[in-house]
Scaffold this motif. Structure first.
Motif, PDB file in Angstrom:
ATOM      1  N   ASN A  15       0.783  -1.276   0.058  1.00 44.99           N
ATOM      2  CA  ASN A  15       0.012  -0.001   0.234  1.00 44.99           C
ATOM      3  C   ASN A  15       0.748   1.194   0.049  1.00 44.99           C
ATOM      4  O   ASN A  15       0.486   2.395  -0.653  1.00 44.99           O
ATOM      5  N   ASN A  16       1.891   1.292   0.718  1.00 47.26           N
ATOM      6  CA  ASN A  16       2.576   2.426   0.905  1.00 47.26           C
ATOM      7  C   ASN A  16       3.579   2.771  -0.463  1.00 47.26           C
ATOM      8  O   ASN A  16       3.397   3.931  -1.066  1.00 47.26           O
ATOM      9  N   THR A  18       2.295   1.777  -3.354  1.00 52.46           N
ATOM     10  CA  THR A  18       1.110   2.309  -4.329  1.00 52.46           C
ATOM     11  C   THR A  18       0.864   3.612  -4.044  1.00 52.46           C
ATOM     12  O   THR A  18       0.659   4.454  -5.238  1.00 52.46           O
ATOM     13  N   MET A  19       0.627   4.187  -2.885  1.00 52.16           N
ATOM     14  CA  MET A  19       0.029   5.444  -2.477  1.00 52.16           C
ATOM     15  C   MET A  19       1.231   6.623  -3.060  1.00 52.16           C
ATOM     16  O   MET A  19       0.797   7.466  -3.498  1.00 52.16           O
ATOM     17  N   ILE A 145       0.515   5.360   6.479  1.00 53.56           N
ATOM     18  CA  ILE A 145      -0.588   4.502   5.970  1.00 53.56           C
ATOM     19  C   ILE A 145      -0.837   3.335   7.086  1.00 53.56           C
ATOM     20  O   ILE A 145       0.092   2.822   7.272  1.00 53.56           O
ATOM     21  N   CYS A 178      -6.639   1.585   6.274  1.00 53.37           N
ATOM     22  CA  CYS A 178      -6.005   1.332   4.858  1.00 53.37           C
ATOM     23  C   CYS A 178      -5.730   0.157   4.198  1.00 53.37           C
ATOM     24  O   CYS A 178      -4.806   0.005   3.279  1.00 53.37           O
ATOM     25  N   LYS A 179      -6.274  -1.054   4.713  1.00 49.25           N
ATOM     26  CA  LYS A 179      -5.886  -2.293   4.067  1.00 49.25           C
ATOM     27  C   LYS A 179      -6.312  -2.429   2.524  1.00 49.25           C
ATOM     28  O   LYS A 179      -5.632  -3.011   1.876  1.00 49.25           O
ATOM     29  N   ASP A 180      -7.396  -1.833   2.287  1.00 45.41           N
ATOM     30  CA  ASP A 180      -7.734  -1.764   0.740  1.00 45.41           C
ATOM     31  C   ASP A 180      -7.848  -0.389   0.196  1.00 45.41           C
ATOM     32  O   ASP A 180      -8.821   0.115  -0.425  1.00 45.41           O
ATOM     33  N   VAL A 181      -6.509   0.371   0.530  1.00 43.26           N
ATOM     34  CA  VAL A 181      -6.615   1.863   0.424  1.00 43.26           C
ATOM     35  C   VAL A 181      -6.681   2.174  -1.047  1.00 43.26           C
ATOM     36  O   VAL A 181      -7.334   2.984  -1.788  1.00 43.26           O
ATOM     37  N   ILE A 182      -6.421   1.383  -2.187  1.00 42.82           N
ATOM     38  CA  ILE A 182      -6.385   1.534  -3.447  1.00 42.82           C
ATOM     39  C   ILE A 182      -7.832   1.567  -3.842  1.00 42.82           C
ATOM     40  O   ILE A 182      -8.165   2.195  -4.894  1.00 42.82           O
TER      41      ILE A 182
END
Length: 313
Positions: A15-16, A18-19, A145, A178-182
């Motif tokens: 996630n990190n 990706t964001m 995140i 934010c497990k599914d933040v995307i």
């Protein structure tokens, strides 16, 4: 064209990463040159507290570090950029262990007040000063995140990294759950906005300023305070200004004497004061190493208790 560097301290392609890429893509769309680093790919060792960095500056030797890893190269990347974005996982309410290692390594060896003093000292000796890239202004943003809502320490932890080099913080935020933040479009768009903000700030660094929500401290926008027990006296944990917390119109308000603002840790005047203090204390410590009583005490406590060796040894 401003250059924006993104650093991710999280799992590879997690996630990190990706964001961070979301924000960098938006920065590129604004016309910036971008670069992305997954920090775990680089060999970054712990700071050992050897103080070679501060002594090197005090003695006019320039920027020195005893570690032989990738940190110097990473800092050069940061120094060459106009804006930096750090995206960091929140494990236990604050910054990650890797982030704290980066923060420790930034330390006194990259403190802007000390760098200016060392630059002057080198030039007084007829030597070339420090590379100008180490003295230039820069903008930086942070995003934490988190997989839950335990995140109340992370913003202060993160902003501490900007204190040593006196870089201007533009955004500093924590994203919870934010497990599914995307798949959370609002947060994805906020990352894009953070990327765009960084570009616009980097285009006019001299006038760059905070672009996030107002914080409890009107100086640094920090929200964490140390309150002296039994009093209303407190210290902003980020900029170090002292004052009082008072209830005004049903809300806490941090009040400090404006005449003390020059001491704030994130101002060049505050940096200069801090640098002078470090120069004085390092000089005193270097003299102590010649003192027989100091050497006797150090030797006694070196001899009296031996450390337990690590199992692998």
């Amino acid at each position: 064209m401003p250059k924006i560097l993104g650093l991710s301290c999280g799992t590879k392609n997690g996630n990190n990463d990706t964001m961070c890429r979301v924000a960098l893509e938006a920065a590129r769309d604004e016309g910036a040159e971008i670069e992305f680093i997954h920090v775990f790919d680089w060999n970054i060792d712990y700071c050992t507290g050897c103080v070679a960095c501060s002594r090197g500056l005090v003695m006019g030797k320039g920027m020195v570090c005893t570690q032989r890893d990738d940190y110097a190269a990473l800092f050069d990347k940061m120094a060459e950029a106009d804006g930096v974005l750090i995206v960091d996982p929140i494990y236990e309410s604050g910054g990650s262990g890797l982030f704290h290692v980066l923060c420790d390594r930034m330390g006194p060896g990259h403190d802007m007040g000390m760098l200016f003093m060392a630059d002057g000292k080198l030039k007084e000796q007829g030597k070339p000063g420090l590379d100008p890239k180490y003295l230039k202004k820069k903008v930086i943003s942070f995003v934490g995140i988190g997989g839950s809502d335990w995140a109340c320490r992370v913003e202060t932890d993160h902003a501490m990294l900007a204190m040593s080099p006196a870089w201007t913080v533009i955004n500093n935020e924590a994203f919870a759950w934010c497990k599914d933040v995307i798949m959370q479009d609002e947060k994805v768009e906020r990352m894009r906005e953070i990327g765009r903000n960084l570009v616009h700030a980097a285009e006019d660094i001299e006038n760059a300023k905070w672009m996030g929500k107002p914080g409890a401290c009107p100086h640094c926008q920090g929200n964490n305070f140390y309150i002296f027990p039994g009093t209303t006296h407190c210290v902003c944990e980020l900029c170090g200004l002292e004052g009082t917390l008072e209830v005004v119109d049903g809300a806490f308000k941090f009040k400090f004497d404006p005449d003390t603002e020059y001491r704030a840790h994130d101002t060049l005047s505050g940096k200069k004061l801090h640098g002078e203090d470090i120069f004085a204390n390092e000089g005193r410590l270097m003299n102590l190493f010649k003192d027989e009583e100091f050497k006797r005490r150090k030797q006694h406590y070196t001899d009296v208790i031996a450390p337990t060796p690590a199992p692998k040894k």
